[in-house]
Design an enzyme around this catalytic site. Structure first.
Site, PDB file in Angstrom:
ATOM      1  N   LEU A   1       0.817  -1.210   0.000  1.00  0.00           N
ATOM      2  CA  LEU A   1       0.000   0.000   0.000  1.00  0.00           C
ATOM      3  C   LEU A   1       0.851   1.260   0.000  1.00  0.00           C
ATOM      4  CD1 LEU A   1      -2.660  -1.099   2.631  1.00  0.00           C
ATOM      5  CD2 LEU A   1      -2.933  -1.074   0.165  1.00  0.00           C
ATOM      6  N   GLY A   2       2.071   1.180   0.480  1.00  0.00           N
ATOM      7  CA  GLY A   2       2.945   2.352   0.527  1.00  0.00           C
ATOM      8  C   GLY A   2       4.122   2.082   1.436  1.00  0.00           C
TER       9      GLY A   2
ATOM     10  N   GLY B   1       7.361   4.277   3.940  1.00  0.00           N
ATOM     11  CA  GLY B   1       7.842   5.531   4.496  1.00  0.00           C
ATOM     12  C   GLY B   1       9.071   5.307   5.337  1.00  0.00           C
ATOM     13  N   GLY B   2       9.334   6.240   6.260  1.00  0.00           N
ATOM     14  CA  GLY B   2      10.531   6.151   7.067  1.00  0.00           C
ATOM     15  C   GLY B   2      10.523   4.935   7.983  1.00  0.00           C
ATOM     16  N   PHE B   3       9.351   4.434   8.370  1.00  0.00           N
ATOM     17  CA  PHE B   3       9.259   3.282   9.260  1.00  0.00           C
ATOM     18  C   PHE B   3       9.468   1.974   8.512  1.00  0.00           C
ATOM     19  CE2 PHE B   3       5.120   4.454   7.635  1.00  0.00           C
ATOM     20  CZ  PHE B   3       4.719   3.275   7.032  1.00  0.00           C
TER      21      PHE B   3
ATOM     22  N   VAL C   1       3.864  -0.717   4.299  1.00  0.00           N
ATOM     23  CA  VAL C   1       2.535  -1.141   4.723  1.00  0.00           C
ATOM     24  C   VAL C   1       1.947  -2.028   3.639  1.00  0.00           C
ATOM     25  CG1 VAL C   1       0.215  -0.404   5.374  1.00  0.00           C
ATOM     26  CG2 VAL C   1       2.182   0.950   6.071  1.00  0.00           C
TER      27      VAL C   1
ATOM     28  N   ASP D   1       2.934  14.100  14.689  1.00  0.00           N
ATOM     29  CA  ASP D   1       3.167  13.825  13.264  1.00  0.00           C
ATOM     30  C   ASP D   1       1.828  13.826  12.521  1.00  0.00           C
ATOM     31  OD1 ASP D   1       4.703  13.397  11.036  1.00  0.00           O
ATOM     32  OD2 ASP D   1       4.779  11.232  11.266  1.00  0.00           O
TER      33      ASP D   1
ATOM     34  N   LYS E   1       1.805  -3.083   9.071  1.00  0.00           N
ATOM     35  CA  LYS E   1       2.899  -2.112   9.064  1.00  0.00           C
ATOM     36  C   LYS E   1       4.168  -2.836   9.500  1.00  0.00           C
ATOM     37  CE  LYS E   1       4.143   2.314  11.261  1.00  0.00           C
ATOM     38  NZ  LYS E   1       3.642   3.345  12.185  1.00  0.00           N
TER      39      LYS E   1
END
Length: 813
Positions: A501-502, A504-506, A509, A620, A523
């Site tokens: 789904l996408g 990021g920094g973590f 997902v 955030d 996640k």
């Protein structure tokens, strides 16, 4: 409606549709505006003189009767339908009239008929016909009883409009097809043809969908396609997508495209639907599988080899493949095997067998000419007795096709001693594997217990000042399911790229589905992420204590080896940031929906700040962390950076500045101070983004404005606040409410934290229209420019800005 006048000329009231003569003809289409209520004008459009030519202008005067939009600039017009496309009028005048026999005709100035509805009427019957352009864009000829005698929808060209029907009737031999050729096949199935050759096929219709469309192509559900089959030879298809000026176009090369008018850009947007790559009919020839994204895309299925290796190596796959070993029908029971091909497009030319699902395999195996079979609840048992053509392998959908192969493809050996040796070695290997799996399971259980204890210890540290609450918190955490890695891997198809789904920094997902059918979002923390175990534990601890309709729900977590994963409820509406930037989904966000999203975000934030047992600062808050459910209700997510305020604490400071540039309050970005008012600053930026449909990061290259708040402040001071508002929601009925939201957004992004309202005050301002709001002061402008990476749906920024030493360098994540 227009009817015969004394001079025989047709007259029309005004409307958004226009029936016109136009000298330049091209076939495109669109629809959706009403004729009778809004009015329509019949225009004899005078063609402009061609420049840079020595010929006289009258030599180039060509006239056509067209249906088109009047509320679109002439140079960007979209023609819906043309009457005399094969017989243009090339003199200086033309007329439209209802003739004495009741037909609608197009004539030139000399009385020559260039087009007619060609209806036969009994001799001596009174002429009581009239013509009317309906709200769907359908031009109809009707009698005085409003009975349709003729309609343009029954004579389509290359335009497919909502409520239009394309059909075929085997009993009458009559077809209603698009030009250059979209016709239903007998099974029923859609196909594109050119010069007698098939270009594309949809696969058979099973009552719910076409079995040749991949899962990525959701237009059948989104646009409301319907196929009617009376099982007596009559098949028809239509669609009813409720979107202004949306339509489908078929060009002369046989490409089907979708097209819609963008009010914001004043341009037509067009996307190619098919055929693309493997969608092209029989791209790889017989007994082959085509998969887009591979190089080469074509491959022979198991048990087959290229007919010509030389042509195959050159990239010419049209000759297809042949069997390595022919089937031996006389020894069928001993030498036959079945190959299962998953996620496939159904091959062309199937035949139906009137047997049930249990008897379908036998129906094929007893027939020597049968090459493959497949069973579908909507179509029944399908058999193939010829070469398998136009097979395609999809990534996430498709059917399971059963292909017959010779038994020799099993590659069994008759060497008995070899079989015995292999059996002994296999059994020994199996015993070793079972022992190793048992030991691994015990080790994993110990690892889980150790990680769980570590998690509890971290939670105790975060809640050490709350007397008597540690045990309760541990019990609350223990109620969350501790998922096994294998369960989440199976749910996400081993974390397949197609389910992503996408990121990021973590980390990333993924979308998944548990064995019981529940959809989830997983996640997965990346080992190279700037966010570590502390952020992971923090999110589990914080969100496990929260229950609110506007906060995303945590279903469980996974700690196994180096893996750290959080399991959330799946949000099918995607993120707010993605919806605002999507050209199709943004049209679903009318002002009432956007105001409901604003209200939901505020109430979720109010719960975090005031109504929950603990006061929580999110730190955030941004559009990509606001997720939408199927009803577009907002839910705040991503609590990895959240902090808990204890006791009477109102403000805290840190040397470890984290967050996303553009959404961080100035006192936090530059001084490490955070409070409820720093979340209010982020809320103000989001509010301005919702009203304007512009991302804060879109101003990175703007030399005049450093941010969206700076741009909004400039317009506010110039008395042009409405210029900021998205044109899709600019409505006089809500103008005051929209302007009030801009006012509140500017109050939230003021430079000094004490000047900003609390979330409870923001909710009161939104719900009270008659109160006078204070004038906003200048927002916070941070001079340093940063170009953050572009976000995608369900994606946070690419890097976390974590600085453990000082706050002199700030980088947004």
């Amino acid at each position: 409606m227009f009817s015969q006048t004394e001079k025989g000329r047709a007259q029309l009231p005004e409307n958004t549709w226009v029936v016109s003569f136009y000298f330049f003809f091209y076939l495109v289409f669109c629809v959706f505006e009403a004729l009778f209520e809004c009015g329509c004008t019949l225009i004899l459009y005078q063609p402009q003189r061609l420049r840079n030519t020595r010929l006289q202008p009258q030599h180039f005067q060509v006239w056509f009767l067209q249906i088109w939009f009047s509320n679109i600039p002439v140079q960007k017009q979209a023609v819906v339908w043309v009457a005399n496309k094969d017989s243009p009028i090339n003199d200086s005048s033309g007329v439209i009239l209802i003739s004495k026999d009741g037909n609608l005709v197009v004539m030139d100035g000399r009385g020559h008929v260039h087009w007619s509805t060609n209806l036969s009427r009994p001799a001596g019957s009174p002429n009581t016909t009239s013509a009317r352009l309906l709200s769907t864009g359908n031009l109809v000829l009707q009698d005085n009883g409003d009975k349709k005698l003729w309609e343009s929808f029954s004579h389509p060209q290359n335009a497919f409009l909502p409520t239009m029907t394309i059909s075929t009737d085997a009993r009458t031999g009559r077809d209603s097809c698009l030009d250059p050729g979209v016709i239903p096949l007998p099974f029923p199935e859609l196909a594109l043809w050119k010069d007698g050759h098939m270009l594309w096929r949809s696969g058979p219709w099973n009552g719910q969908n076409f079995l040749g469309l991949p899962e990525r192509d959701s237009r059948v559900d989104l646009y409301g396609f319907k196929l009617a089959n009376d099982n007596r030879g009559s098949v028809s298809m239509s669609f009813g997508y409720n979107q202004s000026m949306y339509h489908f176009l078929l060009d002369t090369e046989g490409h089907a495209m979708e097209k819609y008018w963008s009010e914001a850009n004043q341009e037509w947007s067009m996307g190619l639907m098919f055929p693309i790559n493997c969608d092209i009919y029989a791209k790889c020839g017989q007994f082959t599988s085509c998969q887009s994204g591979l190089n080469p895309p074509c491959k022979c299925i198991r048990g087959f080899e290229p007919r010509s290796y030389e042509e195959w190596s050159r990239g010419n796959w049209t000759q297809g493949c042949v069997r390595k070993t022919l089937l031996q029908c006389q020894r069928l029971e001993r030498v036959m095997m079945v190959l299962r091909l998953k996620k496939m497009k159904v091959p062309n030319n199937p035949q139906r067998s009137e047997v049930n699902e249990q008897d379908c395999p036998g129906s094929c195996l007893r027939n020597c000419s049968c090459t493959a079979y497949f069973y579908d609840t909507g179509l029944g048992c399908l058999l193939w007795t010829e070469n398998l053509m136009d097979m395609q392998e999809f990534l996430g959908s498709g059917v399971t096709l059963h292909v017959r192969l010779a038994g020799s493809e099993l590659k069994t050996s008759s060497n008995r001693s070899l079989v015995i040796v292999i059996t002994i070695v296999g059994c020994a290997f199996l015993v070793v594997v079972i022992v190793l799996l048992a030991l691994r399971k015990v080790a994993k259980r110990r690892e889980k217990n150790r990680n769980a204890r570590l998690l509890f210890e971290r939670m105790e540290a975060l809640n050490s000042n709350e007397s008597g609450a540690i045990a309760a918190n541990q019990n609350k955490l223990k109620e969350l399911p501790l998922f096994e890695y294998q369960v989440l891997a199976a749910a996400t198809e081993n974390f397949a790229v197609t389910n992503k789904l996408g990121e990021g920094g973590f980390g990333s997902v993924y979308k998944g589905k548990l064995r019981e059918g529940q959809e989830i979002a997983v996640k997965r923390l990346s080992q190279t992420s700037g966010q570590g175990l502390e952020e992971f534990v923090n999110e589990v601890v914080v969100i496990s204590k929260l229950q609110h309709r506007n906060l995303v729900r945590l279903l469980g977590f996974c700690i196994e080896g180096e893996e750290r994963m959080l399991v959330y409820e799946f949000m099918p509406g995607n993120s707010l940031d993605a919806c605002l930037s999507d050209p199709v989904k943004q049209r679903l966000l009318d002002w009432k929906t956007r105001f409901n999203i604003i209200d939901g975000i505020c109430r979720g934030l109010m719960y975090l700040h005031r109504d929950s047992r603990l006061r929580i600062i999110h730190r955030d808050l941004k559009g990509s962390n606001i997720l939408l459910d199927e009803n577009l209700n907002p839910k705040i997510s991503d609590f990895g950076l959240a902090r808990i305020f204890r006791g009477n604490e109102d403000e805290a400071s840190t040397l470890r500045v984290v967050g996303t540039y553009g959404y961080m309050a100035p006192e936090y970005a530059l001084g490490g101070l955070f409070s409820e008012k720093s979340d209010v600053f982020s809320l103000g930026v989001i509010l301005l983004e919702i009203v304007s449909r512009r991302r804060n990061s879109s101003f990175n290259n703007d030399e005049q404005n450093l941010s969206l708040s700076a741009y909004a402040w400039k317009l506010w001071n110039d008395g042009e606040a409405t210029t900021l508002v998205d044109t899709l929601i600019l409505d006089e009925c809500f103008e005051n409410q929209i302007r009030r939201c801009v006012h509140i957004g500017l109050l939230c992004v003021q430079d000094h934290a004490n000047d900003r309202p609390t979330v409870s005050t923001v909710i009161w301002m939104l719900s009270t229209e008659n109160s006078n709001l204070p004038e906003p002061k200048q927002p916070a402008f941070i001079a340093r420019r940063v170009s953050p990476d572009a976000e995608s749906p369900w994606q946070s920024e690419q890097r976390a800005s974590i600085n453990n030493v000082s706050i002199t360098e700030i980088t947004g994540r």
